[in-house]
Design a protein around this motif. Structure first.
Motif: not given
Lengths: 117, 112
Positions: A75-87
């Motif tokens: 169950f992997s999670l992909k984050i596209s167009d990463s943003q600073l707030g995703d940290a």
């Protein structure tokens, strides 16, 4: 007993790039739920995305999507167009279907995601 | 319009003291949980209550006693605090039939 494994203690991604966080789990159940929670430095646990095991279609929420492989128990999670707030710390979690003693979440140990500007 | 709230947010105390952490949810949920997050960020279930009845009690020392006066509240009382109790304690709630648990902001407990 069910277990959840996150094999990446830390990950790093460049802003605007894509990153994938891994999660595997072990269960003998056929009906269950999987979650990704985000915990920023504020400590708040924020639900990112949820997947029902009986659904073949991968869940998506805006820039977040999962790759759910039931047979492989992945169950992997992909984050596209990463943003600073995703940290943040990202936790994968499993919940057996049903209530009672099955109702609690079982968490992985988390992956700390850093986003570089 | 806070959904799940906890008080206090921070708690610093001496070994041997007794302390309580309160949790309230205004979501109309009927199941509430206490989780403990240790210094390595690992989250583990401690207790679960459904309609004011205890349904999970993991291997938690009996110094920890949850109390649910009504469906909207689940408090955690800790007797004879020990250094190892230092952690962040999260309350969460869920409605039966729905799968998502909503978490409170956490209470950071530091035992000196």
């Amino acid at each position: 007993a069910q277990t959840v494994t996150q094999s990446q203690p830390e990950m790093s991604v460049q802003e605007a790039e894509t990153v994938t966080l891994s999660c595997t789990y072990d269960t003998s159940e056929s009906d269950y739920y999987l979650f990704w929670y985000k915990q920023p430095p504020s400590r708040q646990m924020i639900l990112v995305i949820r997947q029902e095991a009986y659904k073949q279609q991968n869940a998506t929420e805006n820039r977040f999507s999962v790759n759910f492989q039931k047979a492989a128990k992945s169950f992997s999670l992909k984050i596209s167009d990463s943003q600073l707030g995703d940290a943040a710390m990202y936790f994968c979690a499993y919940r057996r279907s049903g209530g009672g003693s099955q109702g609690n979440l079982i968490f992985g140990k988390g992956t700390k995601l850093s986003v570089k500007p | 319009d806070t959904a799940v709230s906890q008080t206090p947010k921070y708690l610093v105390t001496q070994m041997g003291n007794d302390k309580s952490i309160k949790c309230e949810q205004n979501l109309g949920h009927d199941t509430m949980y206490w989780y403990k997050q240790d210094s390595k960020k690992f989250l583990k279930i401690m207790f679960s209550y459904n309609n004011k009845e205890l349904i999970i009690n993991e291997t938690v020392p009996n110094r920890f006693s949850p109390k649910s006066p009504d469906k909207a509240h689940l408090n955690l009382h800790i007797n004879s605090l020990e250094l190892g109790d230092s952690a962040v304690y999260f309350c969460a709630s869920r409605r039966t039939g729905e799968e998502t648990q909503y978490f409170g902001p956490g209470t950071r407990l530091l035992v000196l």
